[in-house]
Design a protein around this motif. Structure first.
Motif, PDB file in Angstrom:
ATOM      1  N   PRO A 141       0.942  -1.203   0.101  1.00 19.48           N
ATOM      2  CA  PRO A 141      -0.197   0.153   0.017  1.00 19.48           C
ATOM      3  C   PRO A 141       0.948   1.332  -0.088  1.00 19.48           C
ATOM      4  N   THR A 142       2.079   1.085  -0.210  1.00 18.83           N
ATOM      5  CA  THR A 142       2.834   2.256  -0.248  1.00 18.83           C
ATOM      6  C   THR A 142       2.733   3.241  -1.486  1.00 18.83           C
ATOM      7  N   ASP A 143       3.094   4.407  -1.318  1.00 21.95           N
ATOM      8  CA  ASP A 143       2.917   5.459  -2.676  1.00 21.95           C
ATOM      9  C   ASP A 143       4.236   6.315  -2.452  1.00 21.95           C
ATOM     10  N   VAL A 144       4.824   6.073  -3.624  1.00 23.67           N
ATOM     11  CA  VAL A 144       6.083   7.057  -3.704  1.00 23.67           C
ATOM     12  C   VAL A 144       5.724   8.420  -3.742  1.00 23.67           C
ATOM     13  N   LYS A 145       4.576   8.705  -4.292  1.00 23.92           N
ATOM     14  CA  LYS A 145       4.082  10.157  -4.404  1.00 23.92           C
ATOM     15  C   LYS A 145       4.115  10.783  -3.191  1.00 23.92           C
ATOM     16  N   VAL A 146       4.293  10.237  -1.861  1.00 20.72           N
ATOM     17  CA  VAL A 146       4.435  10.989  -0.916  1.00 20.72           C
ATOM     18  C   VAL A 146       5.769  11.644  -0.695  1.00 20.72           C
ATOM     19  N   PRO A 147       6.636  10.909  -0.799  1.00 21.65           N
ATOM     20  CA  PRO A 147       8.129  11.507  -0.535  1.00 21.65           C
ATOM     21  C   PRO A 147       8.418  12.359  -2.019  1.00 21.65           C
ATOM     22  N   TRP A 148       8.022  11.959  -2.884  1.00 18.95           N
ATOM     23  CA  TRP A 148       8.114  12.933  -4.066  1.00 18.95           C
ATOM     24  C   TRP A 148       7.474  14.231  -3.900  1.00 18.95           C
ATOM     25  N   GLU A 149       6.175  14.272  -3.472  1.00 19.40           N
ATOM     26  CA  GLU A 149       5.465  15.699  -3.226  1.00 19.40           C
ATOM     27  C   GLU A 149       6.082  16.390  -2.195  1.00 19.40           C
ATOM     28  N   LEU A 150       6.567  15.814  -1.214  1.00 19.04           N
ATOM     29  CA  LEU A 150       7.204  16.345  -0.064  1.00 19.04           C
ATOM     30  C   LEU A 150       8.543  17.208  -0.659  1.00 19.04           C
ATOM     31  N   SER A 151       9.322  16.338  -1.376  1.00 19.29           N
ATOM     32  CA  SER A 151      10.486  16.756  -1.879  1.00 19.29           C
ATOM     33  C   SER A 151      10.299  17.695  -3.112  1.00 19.29           C
ATOM     34  N   ARG A 152       9.187  17.894  -3.407  1.00 21.23           N
ATOM     35  CA  ARG A 152       8.894  19.065  -4.531  1.00 21.23           C
ATOM     36  C   ARG A 152       9.173  20.606  -3.736  1.00 21.23           C
ATOM     37  N   CYS A 153       9.141  20.418  -2.492  1.00 21.21           N
ATOM     38  CA  CYS A 153       9.410  21.761  -1.687  1.00 21.21           C
ATOM     39  C   CYS A 153       8.495  22.792  -2.134  1.00 21.21           C
ATOM     40  N   GLN A 154       7.240  22.569  -2.426  1.00 20.89           N
ATOM     41  CA  GLN A 154       6.563  23.779  -3.030  1.00 20.89           C
ATOM     42  C   GLN A 154       5.977  24.525  -1.766  1.00 20.89           C
ATOM     43  N   HIS A 155       6.274  23.973  -0.373  1.00 20.46           N
ATOM     44  CA  HIS A 155       5.896  24.817   0.641  1.00 20.46           C
ATOM     45  C   HIS A 155       7.137  25.884   0.743  1.00 20.46           C
ATOM     46  N   PHE A 156       8.203  25.896   0.095  1.00 20.48           N
ATOM     47  CA  PHE A 156       9.004  27.023   0.258  1.00 20.48           C
ATOM     48  C   PHE A 156       8.690  28.331  -0.251  1.00 20.48           C
TER      49      PHE A 156
END
Length: 696
Positions: free
Chosen positions: A150-165
């Motif tokens: 049930p893992t979703d690689v999109k989670v670390p990818w989304e976090l690592s897009r750093c769009q919260h910067f």
């Protein structure tokens, strides 16, 4: 790779020309050679190299010269922009600061996770929804689509897009509080420490590398003059690693025989990095590669009438942002973008103008993963109207201003106070509700003062492959009498669950007619999550208009493959003088078939069955579903269903379902009206809606 995926790829490969296969072979060899080069690359991009290429005497001079290059925001304009924003958007200020404060606490809500405290050190390699952490490996060796887990690689990818910067930068501008810039510095250092060049799951997808670079560059321009960013060590670390992002994207372009949003976003990243490092030879090369890509792809990925070929409104938003952002940045740096590319972009905005419903939301058609190029404003996930306030300025169009409703805060951070002033002086041209066809794109819109009908009659998507398209041909969304009535279901998840992925893109999760339990387009296999067989094609789709009624009529051939073939034709007829829409389905062919109609309802609706009729109520408004005699004689059920308004989120709803075993030909109709019309009035309404029409 699973067996079904391998088989599907092999079949596609056998259909390719020899030249294409040879090029792919060369590309595979080149990628193998990149592994040893990746180990050496960080040592080749030194402070001395950056200074020599840019012609600057030291890292501080380079930092300041980059901060002075043309961009959307500039440290030199911080005081005037912040003052104007605080005057114009006091409510947005509170939302932006609340978002930034959550980032300071390392609290993130991504892809349906809900608010999660990630602790002192952000786990950049972890799907924090399941706890799965990917190991440090060479990016090409990582198997990240774990379909049996049930893992979703999109989670670390989304976090690592750093769009919260961006939020940290906006908070710094609005408050002058250096804590936000210090968080930007700390997180950048943390990310670099956790993700050696080309050696983690966050380097496995070039698109995410490109979008991360975009976020870092926004953060740079927001916070370049902050005290927290004055360390020469940090400045060197940041610029070296941003330069490495450019090297990576340029050498890992996601090029295929049919390119989609990944390849496009690679190009956007190169435009951003190339414009930042435009004083260097490498930077100019990246900018040129990116420019050529974003210019050429708008003619390949977008139909002449402005529809993204992946058959998804959410991805249309992403792709439109990609083109608009890169074109505006190129223009700011005096890089020419051809007029016909701007014209195609304007057509994309016309599509947004047409599909936007009276409640401001976009239809939930096709896939959606909430993907953005950057997130500058505070609009709801499904509200795309900020695109129109920006488009009003880009194309000087009063109709875009009217549909946008205001100068959205997202547009402010793109065009600034000067853009706000220009928007105010632009004369709004209220949209005259009228039908509009996007024939090349495969979508049709009927609209009046009281109704909006969005109809899908296009191919499966991505030129017959599927991609982000669903089994939704002849499906529709309906907004009527102030109520969002019939909705698409969205997408929910990708690789985290093959079962839910395939359910949400199935025929049964859309508002059409299913014959003998068959899919419109057959699934290639349970693991082929972005492919369909190319079975269903639109037939004779067109709009027509009369003195009072507008209509859509179209058909598809998806059930022609059955042993006893069936053709489904659908008419949607809209009364411009009353809140009434008639949906009429005609099935032709041979034999008896199991037939199923489904209408997925907006989750906010309350249902009240009245015999064979159904009353739908929300926010003090009502709509009635009035089936004809043929439908009234079928088996009728109200079933549980799901709607996914954003990635990873599913909301329970109800589905109106009619079933029958019947011979064809057969015609069945459903009238959606503002009240429970008595028999005589119902017959009169249907007669009005059925009057002869003139094709547009």
């Amino acid at each position: 790779m699973t067996t079904s995926e391998f088989t599907a790829r092999a079949r596609r490969a056998l259909r390719k020309p020899p030249g294409y296969l040879a090029a792919r072979g060369v590309d595979a060899i080149r990628r193998r050679l990149q592994r040893p080069l990746s180990a050496a690359m960080p040592g080749l991009v030194t402070e001395r190299v950056l200074l020599r290429q840019s012609g600057e005497r030291d890292i501080d001079a380079l930092w300041n010269s980059l901060a002075a290059r043309p961009f959307f925001v500039s440290p030199a304009r911080r005081a005037s922009w912040a003052s104007a924003f605080l005057r114009e958007y006091p409510t947005s200020r509170d939302r932006l600061l609340a978002d930034a404060d959550r980032v300071l606490r390392h609290e993130f809500d991504l892809l349906g996770s809900g608010p999660v405290d990630l602790g002192t050190t952000i786990p950049w390699l972890t799907d924090f929804k399941t706890g799965r952490t990917w190991p440090l490996q060479y990016c090409r060796d990582i198997q990240y689509d774990e379909l049996d887990r049930p893992t979703d690689v999109k989670v670390p990818w989304e976090l690592s897009r750093c769009q919260h910067f961006v939020r940290l930068g906006q908070a710094y501008w609005l408050t002058g509080d250096d804590r936000y810039a210090a968080e930007f510095v700390d997180e950048t250092r943390s990310w670099i420490d956790a993700n050696p060049y080309a050696w983690s799951v966050n380097w496995a997808c070039a698109m995410d590398v490109a979008l991360r670079a975009v976020s870092w560059i926004w953060g740079f321009y927001f916070m370049a003059d902050a005290p927290a960013c004055r360390s020469r060590e940090f400045r060197t670390l940041f610029l070296r690693n941003l330069f490495l992002h450019g090297e990576f994207v340029a050498t890992h372009l996601e090029k295929a025989d049919v390119n989609g949003n990944h390849y496009l976003c690679d190009g956007v990243g190169l435009v951003f990095i190339g414009c930042l490092f435009g004083a260097t030879t490498r930077g100019r090369r990246w900018r040129q590669i990116g420019r050529d890509l974003v210019v050429s792809e708008i003619f390949k990925q977008v139909t002449p009438d402005g529809v993204d070929f992946e058959q998804s409104t959410a991805y249309h938003r992403l792709v439109l942002e990609a083109f608009a952002t890169s074109y505006l940045l190129l223009k700011a740096q005096d890089e020419h973008v051809p007029e016909d590319a701007w014209t195609r972009l304007e057509r994309m905005c016309e599509y947004v103008e047409a599909y936007t419903k009276p409640d401001g939301l976009a239809p939930l058609v096709g896939d959606a993963d909430d993907g953005r190029i950057q997130i500058l404003g505070t609009a709801r996930t499904g509200d795309h109207r900020y695109l129109l306030s920006s488009a009003a300025l880009m194309f000087n169009r009063g109709s875009f201003k009217a549909q946008a409703g205001c100068f959205w805060d997202e547009s402010f951070w793109t065009f600034g106070p000067e853009g706000l002033d220009r928007f105010r002086t632009l004369t709004a041209a209220p949209l005259v509700p009228q039908p509009v066809a996007f024939e090349a794109g495969g979508f049709f819109v009927l609209r009046s003062d009281s109704a909006h009908v969005f109809i899908d009659c296009g191919d499966v998507g991505m030129r017959g492959r599927g991609g982000h398209g669903h089994n939704d041909i002849l499906s529709f969304e309906l907004f009527l009498n102030g109520v969002n009535v019939v909705t698409d279901c969205g997408a929910y998840l990708y690789t985290a669950s093959r079962e839910w992925r395939n359910r949400f893109r199935s025929t049964a999760f859309h508002n059409g007619v299913q014959v003998d339990g068959e899919e419109l387009n057959r699934f290639i296999g349970p693991d082929a999550l972005w492919q369909f067989c190319n079975d269903a094609h639109p037939v004779d789709a067109k709009l027509a208009s009369g003195s009072r009624v507008d209509s859509f009529r179209g058909a598809h051939d998806g059930y022609q493959r059955l042993e006893q073939p069936v053709t489904h034709a659908r008419e949607c007829l809209l009364d411009r003088q009353a809140p009434r829409v008639l949906v009429r389905d005609t099935l032709t062919g041979r034999g008896e078939h199991e037939l199923t109609w489904r209408f997925h309802l907006d989750p906010a609706l309350r249902l009240e069955p009245h015999g064979s009729d159904v009353r739908l109520v929300a926010a003090g408004r009502e709509v009635w579903v009035l089936p004809d005699e043929r439908a009234a004689g079928m088996t009728f059920d109200i079933e549980d269903g799901w709607v996914s308004p954003s990635y990873g989120v599913r909301v329970p709803t109800r589905v109106l379902v009619w079933r029958a075993r019947a011979g064809v030909p057969l015609t069945v109709s459903y009238l959606f009206a503002e009240s429970c019309l008595p028999a005589v009035e119902r017959a009169r309404a249907i007669a009005i809606l059925s009057q002869p029409l003139q094709s547009l």
